[in-house]
Design a protein around this motif. Structure first.
Motif, short mmCIF file in Angstrom:
data_model
loop_
_atom_site.label_atom_id
_atom_site.label_comp_id
_atom_site.label_asym_id
_atom_site.label_seq_id
_atom_site.Cartn_x
_atom_site.Cartn_y
_atom_site.Cartn_z
N ASN A 36 -8.11 3.62 1.21
CA ASN A 36 -9.27 3.05 1.89
C ASN A 36 -9.55 1.63 1.42
O ASN A 36 -9.83 0.73 2.21
CB ASN A 36 -10.48 3.96 1.65
CG ASN A 36 -11.54 3.74 2.72
OD1 ASN A 36 -11.22 3.53 3.89
ND2 ASN A 36 -12.80 3.76 2.30
N THR A 66 0.84 -1.20 0.00
CA THR A 66 0.00 0.00 0.00
C THR A 66 0.87 1.25 0.00
O THR A 66 0.62 2.21 -0.74
CB THR A 66 -0.91 -0.01 1.24
OG1 THR A 66 -1.68 -1.20 1.22
CG2 THR A 66 -1.82 1.20 1.29
N LYS A 112 -6.93 -0.82 2.96
CA LYS A 112 -6.61 -0.72 4.40
C LYS A 112 -6.56 -2.06 5.13
O LYS A 112 -5.90 -2.19 6.15
CB LYS A 112 -7.58 0.24 5.10
CG LYS A 112 -9.03 -0.23 5.16
CD LYS A 112 -9.87 0.82 5.89
CE LYS A 112 -11.28 0.33 6.19
NZ LYS A 112 -12.08 0.00 5.00
N ASP A 113 -7.24 -3.08 4.61
CA ASP A 113 -7.26 -4.38 5.31
C ASP A 113 -6.16 -5.33 4.84
O ASP A 113 -6.08 -6.47 5.30
CB ASP A 113 -8.63 -5.05 5.13
CG ASP A 113 -9.74 -4.24 5.78
OD1 ASP A 113 -9.45 -3.56 6.80
OD2 ASP A 113 -10.87 -4.25 5.25
N ARG A 114 -5.31 -4.87 3.93
CA ARG A 114 -4.22 -5.74 3.46
C ARG A 114 -3.24 -6.02 4.59
O ARG A 114 -2.81 -5.11 5.29
CB ARG A 114 -3.46 -5.04 2.34
CG ARG A 114 -3.93 -5.40 0.96
CD ARG A 114 -2.81 -5.08 0.00
NE ARG A 114 -3.27 -5.02 -1.38
CZ ARG A 114 -2.48 -4.71 -2.39
NH1 ARG A 114 -1.22 -4.38 -2.17
NH2 ARG A 114 -2.94 -4.68 -3.61
N LYS A 115 -2.84 -7.28 4.70
CA LYS A 115 -1.79 -7.62 5.68
C LYS A 115 -0.47 -7.67 4.94
O LYS A 115 -0.28 -8.52 4.09
CB LYS A 115 -2.10 -8.96 6.34
CG LYS A 115 -3.37 -8.90 7.18
CD LYS A 115 -3.59 -10.12 8.04
CE LYS A 115 -4.77 -9.98 8.97
NZ LYS A 115 -5.83 -9.07 8.58
#
Length: 379
Positions: A330, A300, A333-336
């Motif tokens: 946005n 990101t 945002k949940d990417r690890k």
């Protein structure tokens, strides 16, 4: 088998290892010859059940290889001794008498198996030595190719017409890589050719060569992408086109060498996606969705950095809006993933040495007169 007198032991290691001239002598030998000769001497020590000689042969040859590498740390030396260390290791396995290895042999080769000693501990020592040599080889290659990468991949303008366009509002930057630095994509490809053909000429296994090339392509990706992430003047549509063109040349090189399955192409993926990101539209919500779907090999932070550095090449283009960048952030945002911006160019992938039995029949090996090994007696 090859027999020698105890007083000739040091002479053997000097001629075969410490004083062997790679240019002029070694290049004319069959690949892996020093390893085969050492193994044939070892076979005689095993046949004579002489544990002292077996131990001396193994330890002295390993120490001699280490001393040569310390003294001459150049690419050719590392390549040559990596090939011979691996061949010596494969010989120990091939003639160990273990069924997993002997099944690959001809009946004649199986007659040459060791009969008195289990040398599996030395296999581990040789394997560790080969790993050390491989890592040193990679560092030497990296030092040669590293300075060439950014000028060749980013600075040199290989697509005429398009590349002359300077991003709007940017003063002509004084390049940190002058045009006359001599580093072009062609010079990188020539250097890769030198590495590739020398490794093969010295008798390095194809699988090992594939691992070396994958490592180099990873470095090319790291250095190019890191420069892109740190330099505003590199983040433009035309530069994306340039990078993609250069990557295509690298892919062609892999195809030409039949290295498609080596993982080298895959290691360029972050760079390919960065080039696509520079070229894709960056306005609507659909564009943001497309970027998130496409850029799986970029973090990101890297995506956001490229978008924020992006500089239009003409007055018809606009900068990427802050709201668009926030929209992409946005969606991601949940990417690890790692929060690191730059790729780590110092990573060396772990290396493996798959067992590769030799088809060379030991009884056919000749001792070239150029080596002055007349004190060895064929038994």
């Amino acid at each position: 088998m090859l027999e020698y007198r105890r007083e000739d032991e040091n002479k053997l290691f000097k001629i075969l290892i410490t004083e062997l001239k790679l240019r002029g002598v070694a290049v004319n030998l069959i690949p892996g010859l020093p390893a085969y000769i050492l193994f044939m001497c070892l076979r005689h020590a095993d046949y004579a059940n002489d544990d002292q000689r077996v131990s001396t042969l193994m330890n002295s040859s390993i120490n001699a290889i280490k001393s040569v590498l310390k003294k001459r740390g150049d690419f050719e030396t590392f390549s040559f001794w990596l090939a011979n260390t691996c061949r010596f290791l494969h010989c120990l396995k091939q003639y160990s008498g273990e069924e997993g290895y002997t099944k690959h042999n001809t009946p004649r080769q199986n007659e040459h198996c060791l009969s008195n000693f289990d040398l599996s501990e030395y296999c581990q020592v040789l394997s560790d030595l080969a790993i050390q040599i491989y890592q040193q080889l990679i560092r030497v290659i990296d030092n040669i190719i590293h300075p060439m990468i950014a000028p060749a991949m980013l600075e040199q303008e290989t697509i005429q017409g398009v590349m002359g366009v300077k991003p709007t509002g940017m003063r002509k930057r004084t390049s940190s890589f002058p045009e006359d630095s001599g580093h072009s994509l062609e010079s990188i490809l020539k250097q890769l050719d030198v590495f590739y053909y020398t490794l093969l000429q010295h008798g390095n296994d194809t699988e090992l060569v594939r691992q070396v090339i994958k490592q180099q392509f990873y470095l090319i990706c790291c250095v190019t992408l890191n420069n892109l992430l740190l330099r505003k003047d590199m983040c433009s549509w035309s530069k994306g086109l340039q990078i993609r063109y250069n990557v295509c040349q690298l892919e062609e090189w892999l195809l030409d060498k039949d290295l498609q399955g080596s993982g080298a192409r895959e290691s360029l993926e972050p760079l390919i996606q960065a080039a696509q990101l520079l070229q894709i539209k960056k306005k609507s919500q659909d564009d943001a969705d497309a970027i998130c779907t496409m850029c799986t090999a970029l973090t990101t932070q890297q995506i956001v950095k490229i978008l924020s550095l992006y500089t239009p090449v003409n007055e018809f283009e606009e900068r990427v809006s802050i709201s668009f960048i926030k929209s992409v952030q946005n969606l991601l945002k949940d990417r690890k993933e790692s929060s690191q911006l730059l790729m780590d160019a110092k990573i060396i992938f772990s290396v493996t040495f798959p067992f590769n039995p030799s088809s060379v029949a030991l009884e056919t090996i000749q001792l070239p007169s150029s080596l002055n090994l007349s004190f060895l007696t064929r038994v």
